[in-house]
Motif scaffolding. Structure first.
Motif, PDB file in Angstrom:
ATOM      1  N   TRP A  14       0.816  -1.210   0.000  1.00 16.15           N
ATOM      2  CA  TRP A  14       0.000   0.000   0.000  1.00 16.15           C
ATOM      3  C   TRP A  14       0.853   1.265   0.000  1.00 16.15           C
ATOM      4  O   TRP A  14       0.538   2.228  -0.701  1.00 16.15           O
ATOM      5  CB  TRP A  14      -0.936   0.006   1.204  1.00 16.15           C
ATOM      6  N   ASN A  15       1.926   1.276   0.791  1.00 14.45           N
ATOM      7  CA  ASN A  15       2.780   2.467   0.847  1.00 14.45           C
ATOM      8  C   ASN A  15       3.446   2.732  -0.500  1.00 14.45           C
ATOM      9  O   ASN A  15       3.457   3.861  -0.985  1.00 14.45           O
ATOM     10  CB  ASN A  15       3.843   2.332   1.941  1.00 14.45           C
ATOM     11  N   ALA A  16       3.992   1.690  -1.089  1.00 18.65           N
ATOM     12  CA  ALA A  16       4.685   1.848  -2.373  1.00 18.65           C
ATOM     13  C   ALA A  16       3.701   2.231  -3.483  1.00 18.65           C
ATOM     14  O   ALA A  16       3.995   3.088  -4.312  1.00 18.65           O
ATOM     15  CB  ALA A  16       5.428   0.562  -2.735  1.00 18.65           C
ATOM     16  N   ALA A  17       2.543   1.603  -3.499  1.00 13.52           N
ATOM     17  CA  ALA A  17       1.550   1.894  -4.547  1.00 13.52           C
ATOM     18  C   ALA A  17       1.022   3.321  -4.413  1.00 13.52           C
ATOM     19  O   ALA A  17       0.898   4.035  -5.410  1.00 13.52           O
ATOM     20  CB  ALA A  17       0.399   0.895  -4.492  1.00 13.52           C
ATOM     21  N   SER A  18       0.739   3.749  -3.196  1.00 16.52           N
ATOM     22  CA  SER A  18       0.229   5.111  -3.030  1.00 16.52           C
ATOM     23  C   SER A  18       1.304   6.136  -3.364  1.00 16.52           C
ATOM     24  O   SER A  18       1.014   7.176  -3.966  1.00 16.52           O
ATOM     25  CB  SER A  18      -0.351   5.337  -1.631  1.00 16.52           C
ATOM     26  N   ALA A  19       2.563   5.843  -3.027  1.00 16.51           N
ATOM     27  CA  ALA A  19       3.657   6.753  -3.397  1.00 16.51           C
ATOM     28  C   ALA A  19       3.806   6.819  -4.912  1.00 16.51           C
ATOM     29  O   ALA A  19       3.995   7.897  -5.480  1.00 16.51           O
ATOM     30  CB  ALA A  19       4.961   6.287  -2.747  1.00 16.51           C
ATOM     31  N   ARG A  20       3.727   5.681  -5.552  1.00 17.45           N
ATOM     32  CA  ARG A  20       3.839   5.637  -7.020  1.00 17.45           C
ATOM     33  C   ARG A  20       2.734   6.460  -7.691  1.00 17.45           C
ATOM     34  O   ARG A  20       2.969   7.130  -8.694  1.00 17.45           O
ATOM     35  CB  ARG A  20       3.775   4.189  -7.482  1.00 17.45           C
ATOM     36  N   LEU A  21       1.545   6.407  -7.110  1.00 18.04           N
ATOM     37  CA  LEU A  21       0.409   7.130  -7.670  1.00 18.04           C
ATOM     38  C   LEU A  21       0.363   8.589  -7.217  1.00 18.04           C
ATOM     39  O   LEU A  21      -0.399   9.385  -7.764  1.00 18.04           O
ATOM     40  CB  LEU A  21      -0.901   6.439  -7.269  1.00 18.04           C
ATOM     41  N   GLY A  22       1.145   8.908  -6.186  1.00 13.21           N
ATOM     42  CA  GLY A  22       1.126  10.258  -5.640  1.00 13.21           C
ATOM     43  C   GLY A  22      -0.146  10.540  -4.858  1.00 13.21           C
ATOM     44  O   GLY A  22      -0.649  11.658  -4.867  1.00 13.21           O
ATOM     45  N   THR A  23      -0.675   9.507  -4.205  1.00 13.58           N
ATOM     46  CA  THR A  23      -1.906   9.644  -3.430  1.00 13.58           C
ATOM     47  C   THR A  23      -1.671   9.230  -1.989  1.00 13.58           C
ATOM     48  O   THR A  23      -0.660   8.620  -1.654  1.00 13.58           O
ATOM     49  CB  THR A  23      -3.035   8.763  -4.004  1.00 13.58           C
ATOM     50  N   HIS A  24      -2.624   9.522  -1.158  1.00 17.45           N
ATOM     51  CA  HIS A  24      -2.597   9.101   0.242  1.00 17.45           C
ATOM     52  C   HIS A  24      -3.049   7.643   0.319  1.00 17.45           C
ATOM     53  O   HIS A  24      -3.810   7.173  -0.537  1.00 17.45           O
ATOM     54  CB  HIS A  24      -3.544   9.994   1.046  1.00 17.45           C
ATOM     55  N   ARG A  25      -2.596   6.950   1.351  1.00 19.16           N
ATOM     56  CA  ARG A  25      -2.993   5.544   1.540  1.00 19.16           C
ATOM     57  C   ARG A  25      -4.509   5.385   1.610  1.00 19.16           C
ATOM     58  O   ARG A  25      -5.062   4.410   1.120  1.00 19.16           O
ATOM     59  CB  ARG A  25      -2.370   4.977   2.812  1.00 19.16           C
ATOM     60  N   GLN A  26      -5.184   6.332   2.247  1.00 20.50           N
ATOM     61  CA  GLN A  26      -6.645   6.238   2.350  1.00 20.50           C
ATOM     62  C   GLN A  26      -7.304   6.354   0.978  1.00 20.50           C
ATOM     63  O   GLN A  26      -8.308   5.694   0.711  1.00 20.50           O
ATOM     64  CB  GLN A  26      -7.186   7.314   3.283  1.00 20.50           C
ATOM     65  N   THR A  27      -6.725   7.175   0.121  1.00 14.34           N
ATOM     66  CA  THR A  27      -7.240   7.294  -1.241  1.00 14.34           C
ATOM     67  C   THR A  27      -7.068   5.979  -1.980  1.00 14.34           C
ATOM     68  O   THR A  27      -7.970   5.523  -2.690  1.00 14.34           O
ATOM     69  CB  THR A  27      -6.528   8.437  -1.989  1.00 14.34           C
ATOM     70  N   LEU A  28      -5.908   5.365  -1.801  1.00 14.10           N
ATOM     71  CA  LEU A  28      -5.670   4.059  -2.425  1.00 14.10           C
ATOM     72  C   LEU A  28      -6.688   3.046  -1.911  1.00 14.10           C
ATOM     73  O   LEU A  28      -7.260   2.284  -2.693  1.00 14.10           O
ATOM     74  CB  LEU A  28      -4.244   3.576  -2.144  1.00 14.10           C
TER      75      LEU A  28
END
Length: 67
Positions: A14-28
């Motif tokens: 979740w951390n890596a995916a949200s960073a890659r997308l430039g979003t917050h974890r909650q958004t992911l």
């Protein structure tokens, strides 16, 4: 598509995916929930996850450079 591909490409981290997308974890988390709602699949299910992964691989083969 971007969210699902990032989630799978980052090995469901979740951390890596949200960073890659430039979003917050909650958004992911919200987006993952919407993907599950719209597709009727559960990303915690091995079967559903495997089907998403196969579709992801097919997408890579059909359009190099996409996602």
């Amino acid at each position: 598509m971007d969210t699902l591909c990032a989630y799978l490409d980052e090995n469901r981290n979740w951390n890596a995916a949200s960073a890659r997308l430039g979003t917050h974890r909650q958004t992911l988390g919200y987006r993952i929930g919407r993907i599950e709602q719209l597709t009727g699949r559960n990303l915690k299910s091995s079967k559903d996850l495997a089907e998403f992964w196969e579709a992801r691989k097919a997408l890579n083969r059909s359009s190099p450079g996409a996602y």
